[in-house]
Design an enzyme around this catalytic site. Structure first.
Site, PDB file in Angstrom:
ATOM      1  N   MET A 143       0.852  -1.195   0.000  1.00  0.00           N
ATOM      2  CA  MET A 143       0.000   0.000   0.000  1.00  0.00           C
ATOM      3  C   MET A 143       0.889   1.248   0.000  1.00  0.00           C
ATOM      4  O   MET A 143       0.445   2.329   0.407  1.00  0.00           O
ATOM      5  CB  MET A 143      -0.938  -0.010   1.197  1.00  0.00           C
ATOM      6  CG  MET A 143      -1.873  -1.226   1.168  1.00  0.00           C
ATOM      7  SD  MET A 143      -3.436  -0.973   2.015  1.00  0.00           S
ATOM      8  CE  MET A 143      -2.883  -0.678   3.668  1.00  0.00           C
ATOM      9  N   LEU A 149       6.663   3.067   1.503  1.00  0.00           N
ATOM     10  CA  LEU A 149       7.594   1.928   1.557  1.00  0.00           C
ATOM     11  C   LEU A 149       8.711   2.156   2.566  1.00  0.00           C
ATOM     12  O   LEU A 149       9.240   3.259   2.697  1.00  0.00           O
ATOM     13  CB  LEU A 149       8.194   1.693   0.167  1.00  0.00           C
ATOM     14  CG  LEU A 149       7.154   1.405  -0.931  1.00  0.00           C
ATOM     15  CD1 LEU A 149       7.843   1.185  -2.275  1.00  0.00           C
ATOM     16  CD2 LEU A 149       6.287   0.205  -0.583  1.00  0.00           C
ATOM     17  N   HIS A 189       9.366  -3.496   3.270  1.00  0.00           N
ATOM     18  CA  HIS A 189       8.946  -3.751   1.877  1.00  0.00           C
ATOM     19  C   HIS A 189      10.161  -4.065   1.009  1.00  0.00           C
ATOM     20  O   HIS A 189      10.112  -4.921   0.128  1.00  0.00           O
ATOM     21  CB  HIS A 189       8.252  -2.515   1.290  1.00  0.00           C
ATOM     22  CG  HIS A 189       6.986  -2.126   1.977  1.00  0.00           C
ATOM     23  ND1 HIS A 189       6.874  -0.991   2.752  1.00  0.00           N
ATOM     24  CD2 HIS A 189       5.774  -2.722   2.003  1.00  0.00           C
ATOM     25  CE1 HIS A 189       5.636  -0.899   3.216  1.00  0.00           C
ATOM     26  NE2 HIS A 189       4.952  -1.928   2.783  1.00  0.00           N
ATOM     27  N   SER A 191       4.362   0.989   7.946  1.00  0.00           N
ATOM     28  CA  SER A 191       4.065   2.329   7.408  1.00  0.00           C
ATOM     29  C   SER A 191       3.386   3.180   8.476  1.00  0.00           C
ATOM     30  O   SER A 191       3.559   4.394   8.529  1.00  0.00           O
ATOM     31  CB  SER A 191       3.157   2.217   6.184  1.00  0.00           C
ATOM     32  OG  SER A 191       3.764   1.371   5.234  1.00  0.00           O
TER      33      SER A 191
HETATM   34  O1  PAF Z   1       0.004  -5.708   3.709  1.00  0.00           O
HETATM   35  C1  PAF Z   1      -0.436  -4.795   2.983  1.00  0.00           C
HETATM   36  O2  PAF Z   1       0.213  -3.773   2.737  1.00  0.00           O
HETATM   37  C2  PAF Z   1      -1.831  -4.943   2.382  1.00  0.00           C
HETATM   38  O3  PAF Z   1      -2.713  -5.554   3.260  1.00  0.00           O
HETATM   39  C3  PAF Z   1      -1.831  -5.658   1.015  1.00  0.00           C
HETATM   40  C4  PAF Z   1      -1.353  -7.091   1.145  1.00  0.00           C
HETATM   41  C5  PAF Z   1      -0.927  -4.906   0.056  1.00  0.00           C
HETATM   42  C6  PAF Z   1      -3.247  -5.694   0.440  1.00  0.00           C
HETATM   43  O4  PAF Z   1      -3.735  -4.412   0.248  1.00  0.00           O
END
Ligand code: PAF
Length: 293
Positions: free
Chosen positions: A40, A43, A47, A197
């Site tokens: 989402m 980052l 990530h 985040s």
């Molecule tokens: O973990 C996340 O950032 C979210 O739940 C995902 C897996 C991208 C789904 O929107």
């Protein structure tokens, strides 16, 4: 596997499912394996660890950035969820990501959209499924869409969202999705705080407090290993969190690491999971714990 890192200006940005599919189909025709990291945005190193894990497993890496509205309940932080697209794209370029997929809500959920994926069983009967009703249906639905749009060989998810990871594994197995789900260990700061985040919401004092969550879970794990029951160890952890200034605890729980069914005590492997609040910020964390022999 040798990975030809694209030049920084070669990372593609794609917004449409059709464009993503065309690119993926061409890569597959060229015999390349594709990996996907759904995110989402906002980052952080957690990530980036998912991207690095995929670079080792596939030829091409896609990162999707989509703040999925359907996984936020009314009153949750959808509107204020941190968004930092420019710096996200810089980070992805620097890591040699091949394609950033950034669909918009109306592309993902066009008028008339009504289908949902609801994973059943113990995985969705407690913990965040209880604390955030509807959340995992939103997650499973968007992840299924992303997997079907990109059809990656491998998709990476962090263990920090442990219940999410298990639900996505279950969904992929139940729906025969032809994808390997790659779990990646939680990345922590130098004092043990799981990167998230949502940590961006924390003031410096709150961040110091947040760092105690992992430490308190570790001491609950030690108590479980010394023979405390799940109920005792988790209740003590919850009391400690509230005593040091956490403003609410949604749960501290001992669960089976695969099904997430509650465990009364530690007889083999377990997972201790917690969700707690500091003001408006909700933090989750979890630890593997194993009975000492
Ligand atoms: O973990 C996340 O950032 C979210 O739940 C995902 C897996 C991208 C789904 O929107």
């Amino acid at each position: 596997m040798a990975y030809p890192k694209p030049a920084p200006d070669q990372m593609l940005i794609e917004q449409s499912p059709a464009g993503l599919r065309r690119w993926c189909a061409a890569r597959r025709r060229a015999g390349e394996r594709i990996g996907l990291v759904p995110t989402m945005g906002a980052l952080h190193e957690g990530h980036l660890a998912l991207v690095t894990a995929l670079h080792a497993a596939v030829d091409r890496v896609i990162v999707s950035i989509f703040v999925n509205p359907t996984q936020f309940a009314p009153g949750e932080d959808y509107a204020r969820y941190p968004r930092s697209e420019d710096s996200d794209l810089e980070k992805l370029r620097a890591l040699g990501v091949d394609l950033a997929y950034m669909p918009t809500p109306d592309v993902m959920y066009p008028t008339g959209f009504t289908t949902e994926i609801a994973v059943g069983g113990p995985l969705t009967q407690g913990l965040d499924a209880t604390a955030r009703p509807g959340h995992f249906t939103g997650v499973a639905t968007v992840v299924a869409k992303l997997l079907l749009q990109a059809m990656p060989d491998v998709a990476a998810f962090g263990e920090k969202d442990y219940q999410q990871l298990q639900i996505i594994r279950r969904m992929a197995a139940d729906l025969d999705l032809p994808v390997e789900i790659l779990p990646v260990k939680t990345v922590r700061d130098n004092q043990g705080l799981a990167l998230s985040s949502r940590n961006a919401y924390l003031t410096p004092a709150e961040r110091d407090l947040a760092r105690q969550l992992n430490k308190i879970l570790a001491s609950a794990a030690a108590e479980l290993q010394s023979g405390a029951s799940g109920r005792e160890a988790c209740a003590r952890a919850e009391a400690k969190l509230l005593a040091i200034g956490f403003t609410g605890v949604d749960y501290v729980a001992l669960a089976d690491p695969d099904s997430l069914a509650p465990l009364e005590s530690l007889t083999a492997k377990g997972r201790i999971l917690a969700a707690a609040r500091i003001g408006k910020t909700r933090l989750i964390d979890n630890l593997a714990v194993e009975a000492s022999r």
